[in-house]
Scaffold this motif. Structure first.
Motif, PDB file in Angstrom:
ATOM      1  N   PHE A  79      53.385 -22.816  12.631  1.00 27.75           N
ATOM      2  CA  PHE A  79      54.114 -22.388  11.439  1.00 27.75           C
ATOM      3  C   PHE A  79      53.359 -21.284  10.700  1.00 27.75           C
ATOM      4  O   PHE A  79      53.954 -20.289  10.273  1.00 27.75           O
ATOM      5  N   SER A  80      52.042 -21.440  10.546  1.00 23.51           N
ATOM      6  CA  SER A  80      51.251 -20.459   9.802  1.00 23.51           C
ATOM      7  C   SER A  80      51.256 -19.101  10.501  1.00 23.51           C
ATOM      8  O   SER A  80      51.441 -18.055   9.861  1.00 23.51           O
ATOM      9  N   LEU A  96      53.581 -13.599  11.198  1.00 19.98           N
ATOM     10  CA  LEU A  96      54.039 -12.703  12.261  1.00 19.98           C
ATOM     11  C   LEU A  96      55.480 -12.250  12.043  1.00 19.98           C
ATOM     12  O   LEU A  96      55.874 -11.177  12.510  1.00 19.98           O
ATOM     13  N   SER A  97      56.253 -13.051  11.318  1.00 25.45           N
ATOM     14  CA  SER A  97      57.666 -12.716  11.095  1.00 25.45           C
ATOM     15  C   SER A  97      57.823 -11.418  10.307  1.00 25.45           C
ATOM     16  O   SER A  97      58.891 -10.805  10.331  1.00 25.45           O
ATOM     17  N   GLY A 116      58.307 -14.360  15.223  1.00 25.05           N
ATOM     18  CA  GLY A 116      57.673 -15.140  14.179  1.00 25.05           C
ATOM     19  C   GLY A 116      58.539 -16.292  13.722  1.00 25.05           C
ATOM     20  O   GLY A 116      58.051 -17.396  13.469  1.00 25.05           O
ATOM     21  N   GLY A 117      59.848 -16.037  13.612  1.00 28.93           N
ATOM     22  CA  GLY A 117      60.757 -17.100  13.198  1.00 28.93           C
ATOM     23  C   GLY A 117      60.792 -18.252  14.182  1.00 28.93           C
ATOM     24  O   GLY A 117      60.819 -19.425  13.788  1.00 28.93           O
ATOM     25  N   ALA A 151      57.595 -20.236  13.739  1.00 35.81           N
ATOM     26  CA  ALA A 151      57.622 -20.997  12.494  1.00 35.81           C
ATOM     27  C   ALA A 151      58.548 -22.199  12.599  1.00 35.81           C
ATOM     28  O   ALA A 151      58.208 -23.313  12.162  1.00 35.81           O
ATOM     29  N   ILE A 152      59.728 -22.015  13.187  1.00 34.91           N
ATOM     30  CA  ILE A 152      60.679 -23.119  13.350  1.00 34.91           C
ATOM     31  C   ILE A 152      60.110 -24.174  14.287  1.00 34.91           C
ATOM     32  O   ILE A 152      60.246 -25.383  14.047  1.00 34.91           O
ATOM     33  N   ALA A 153      59.444 -23.735  15.364  1.00 32.37           N
ATOM     34  CA  ALA A 153      58.818 -24.687  16.278  1.00 32.37           C
ATOM     35  C   ALA A 153      57.738 -25.495  15.564  1.00 32.37           C
ATOM     36  O   ALA A 153      57.601 -26.707  15.781  1.00 32.37           O
TER      37      ALA A 153
END
Length: 224
Positions: A183-184, A189-190, A197-198, A201-203
């Motif tokens: 997530f961090s 990165l998004s 990046g998304g 983060a979702i993972a």
């Protein structure tokens, strides 16, 4: 069996790993400390050119104005580099410099317009030929990553403080830790690659949620 015999039975590569825990992080810390200190010192002694970037800073930095951003970047680089050098609060210092580098790539080094991965790849360069020049800061990101995840190693004030306070026990990565790391990294990165990046983060959120539900279910089974 003597201690010397026990020592001789340890595989050579395992003993090399022990040396690596002292020297490998130290090399990363020293090189990164020098690079970020130089960048911070140049800002401290130079003129503020952040105003020339206009609205290129991402949120929330775009709300702070060029003077505040200049001061933040200067002291984050100076203080963060010194913290890396001595290995004090290494993870926090590396994470701070990670954010500084991501913002620098977004505002300065990332190509302003690209329509394909082939075009984006042309920005993987030291000098800007019209496609960006994110090669060097990207290398810094990769070098900061092991310091963020593993800390400053044994040749650091962090290690000295831990050994003085309590014995160090072996740890293993769990689902929650993986989720937090993904997530961090994904959240920062998004800014550069929203889809990649998304997804990370979702993972990460999914892993942390799954781990929490699993722990909650295990707790209910124990109390049943």
């Amino acid at each position: 069996m003597s201690n010397r015999d026990n020592h001789n039975q340890i595989p050579l590569m395992s003993r090399v790993d022990g040396v690596g825990q002292w020297l490998a992080p130290l090399g990363l810390r020293a090189l990164l400390a020098w690079e970020f200190f130089e960048a911070g010192r140049e800002k401290l002694q130079g003129q503020n050119w952040f105003a020339d970037l206009g609205d290129k800073f991402p949120l929330p930095f775009s709300l702070l104005g060029p003077n505040v951003n200049w001061t933040l970047a200067t002291w984050m680089e100076l203080i963060g580099s010194l913290a890396l050098l001595v290995g004090l609060g290494t993870r926090y210092a590396a994470a701070t410099l990670w954010v500084v580098t991501i913002v620098a790539i977004y505002a300065v080094h990332w190509p302003s317009d690209w329509s394909s991965l082939a075009e984006l790849w042309q920005g993987y360069a030291i000098s800007n030929e019209g496609y960006g020049n994110y090669k060097l800061p990207l290398i810094y990101l990769v070098m900061l990553l092991p310091l963020m995840l593993n800390g400053g190693g044994r040749f650091s004030l962090d290690h000295l403080i831990r050994t003085r306070r309590s014995s160090i026990v072996a740890t293993t990565a769990n689902t929650t830790a993986w989720g937090l790391v993904l997530f961090s990294i994904g959240a920062t990165l998004s800014l550069l690659l929203p889809w990649a990046g998304g997804v990370l983060a979702i993972a990460g959120i999914a892993l942390m949620t799954w781990s929490r539900r699993r722990a909650s279910s295990a707790g209910r089974l124990v109390t049943a």
